[in-house]
Write a protein that holds these residues in place. Structure first.
Motif, short mmCIF file in Angstrom:
data_model
loop_
_atom_site.label_atom_id
_atom_site.label_comp_id
_atom_site.label_asym_id
_atom_site.label_seq_id
_atom_site.Cartn_x
_atom_site.Cartn_y
_atom_site.Cartn_z
N LYS A 1 6.30 14.82 -11.14
CA LYS A 1 6.42 16.24 -11.48
C LYS A 1 7.11 17.06 -10.40
N ARG A 2 7.43 16.39 -9.29
CA ARG A 2 8.10 17.06 -8.17
C ARG A 2 7.28 18.25 -7.67
N VAL A 3 5.97 18.01 -7.51
CA VAL A 3 5.09 19.04 -6.98
C VAL A 3 4.40 18.50 -5.73
N ALA A 4 3.86 19.40 -4.93
CA ALA A 4 3.14 18.99 -3.74
C ALA A 4 1.90 18.18 -4.11
N ILE A 5 1.49 17.30 -3.21
CA ILE A 5 0.29 16.51 -3.45
C ILE A 5 -0.90 17.43 -3.68
N SER A 6 -1.59 17.18 -4.78
CA SER A 6 -2.69 18.05 -5.18
C SER A 6 -3.63 17.27 -6.08
N ARG A 7 -4.90 17.59 -5.99
CA ARG A 7 -5.88 16.95 -6.85
C ARG A 7 -5.78 17.45 -8.29
N ALA A 8 -4.99 18.49 -8.50
CA ALA A 8 -4.81 19.04 -9.85
C ALA A 8 -4.18 18.03 -10.80
N GLU A 9 -3.50 17.02 -10.26
CA GLU A 9 -2.82 16.03 -11.11
C GLU A 9 -3.67 14.80 -11.39
N GLU A 10 -4.97 14.85 -11.05
CA GLU A 10 -5.84 13.71 -11.31
C GLU A 10 -5.99 13.45 -12.81
N GLN A 11 -6.37 12.23 -13.15
CA GLN A 11 -6.61 11.86 -14.54
C GLN A 11 -7.79 12.66 -15.09
N PRO A 12 -7.83 12.86 -16.41
CA PRO A 12 -8.95 13.60 -17.01
C PRO A 12 -10.23 12.77 -17.01
N GLY A 13 -11.35 13.45 -17.14
CA GLY A 13 -12.64 12.77 -17.23
C GLY A 13 -13.13 12.30 -15.87
N THR A 14 -14.24 11.60 -15.88
CA THR A 14 -14.86 11.16 -14.63
C THR A 14 -15.07 9.65 -14.57
N SER A 15 -14.64 8.92 -15.59
CA SER A 15 -14.92 7.48 -15.65
C SER A 15 -13.66 6.63 -15.64
N GLY A 16 -12.50 7.22 -15.32
CA GLY A 16 -11.26 6.45 -15.33
C GLY A 16 -10.85 6.09 -16.75
N GLY A 17 -9.96 5.10 -16.86
CA GLY A 17 -9.54 4.65 -18.18
C GLY A 17 -8.58 5.61 -18.85
N ASN A 18 -7.43 5.84 -18.23
CA ASN A 18 -6.37 6.67 -18.80
C ASN A 18 -5.03 6.00 -18.50
#
Length: 210
Positions: free
Chosen positions: A166-183
């Motif tokens: 996405k050409r954005v600064a490193i950020s936790r905002a781009e983490e996968q959805p949910g809390t159990s992985g699997g995306n």
């Protein structure tokens, strides 16, 4: 469904970057050796309903047990061999090992917020991003076949990849959805172009176009 035949660049490969789902958390066992839980295994089997699975021509995964467990399901279903690469591993957290959930989340916040610093001895986020981007680039150039590639890896490095694409600064905002992985998300390599973003592995398949 993305058709790899539609790609304009003949040398490009579609890469399905898949994060392992639910794991068995055991503080006594080193984190890289944690296996998938029964729920995680079941979710990986549901991924097999996706129509793009039949198009895969190569499969790669990290050397961590949870990624290997999920990849074995994919390999058995497709008949494709899979290749393990240490460069596909999660950001190196060996300096701390297992951390209780709340402490882990605080440390992960710092990891993403200060990407050029080693947080409590962890691999720097900037270094992990460089490593995972280079690994996907190398896979796309060397993998057998010409069609799509599956890569089974981890959520932290997946977020770093998304920041890069996405050409954005490193950020936790781009983490996968949910809390159990699997995306999973789909990218085009070596162009480093995001085709579509995070999607749960157990999402119902898209209906076929008429």
């Amino acid at each position: 469904m993305v058709e790899y035949r539609d790609l304009a660049t003949g040398m490009s490969r579609l890469v399905y970057f898949i994060t392992h789902p639910d794991v068995v958390i055991d503080p006594i066992i080193p984190v890289p050796r944690w296996p998938l839980s029964e729920r995680g295994l079941a979710r990986m089997r549901r991924l097999l309903r996706q129509p793009w699975i039949a198009q895969l021509e190569a499969i790669y995964c990290s050397t961590e047990q949870k990624a290997i467990d999920g990849t074995a399901i994919l390999g058995d279903a497709t008949g494709l061999p899979f290749h393990q690469l240490a460069a596909l591993g999660e950001n190196d957290r060996a300096a701390t090992g297992y951390l209780p959930a709340a402490e882990f989340q605080r440390t992960a916040d710092e990891f993403f917020a200060r990407p050029h610093e080693s947080i409590r001895g962890w691999e720097r986020a900037a270094d992990a991003q460089t490593r995972i981007v280079a690994a996907l680039d190398d896979i796309a150039r060397r993998a057998p076949g010409t069609g799509p590639i599956a890569v089974i890896s981890h959520g932290g490095v997946g977020a770093l990849l998304m920041c890069q694409f996405k050409r954005v600064a490193i950020s936790r905002a781009e983490e996968q959805p949910g809390t159990s992985g699997g995306n999973y998300f789909v990218c085009r390599m070596p162009d480093a172009i995001l085709v579509h973003g995070w999607t749960p592995i157990d999402t119902e398949p898209e209906p076929r176009r008429r």
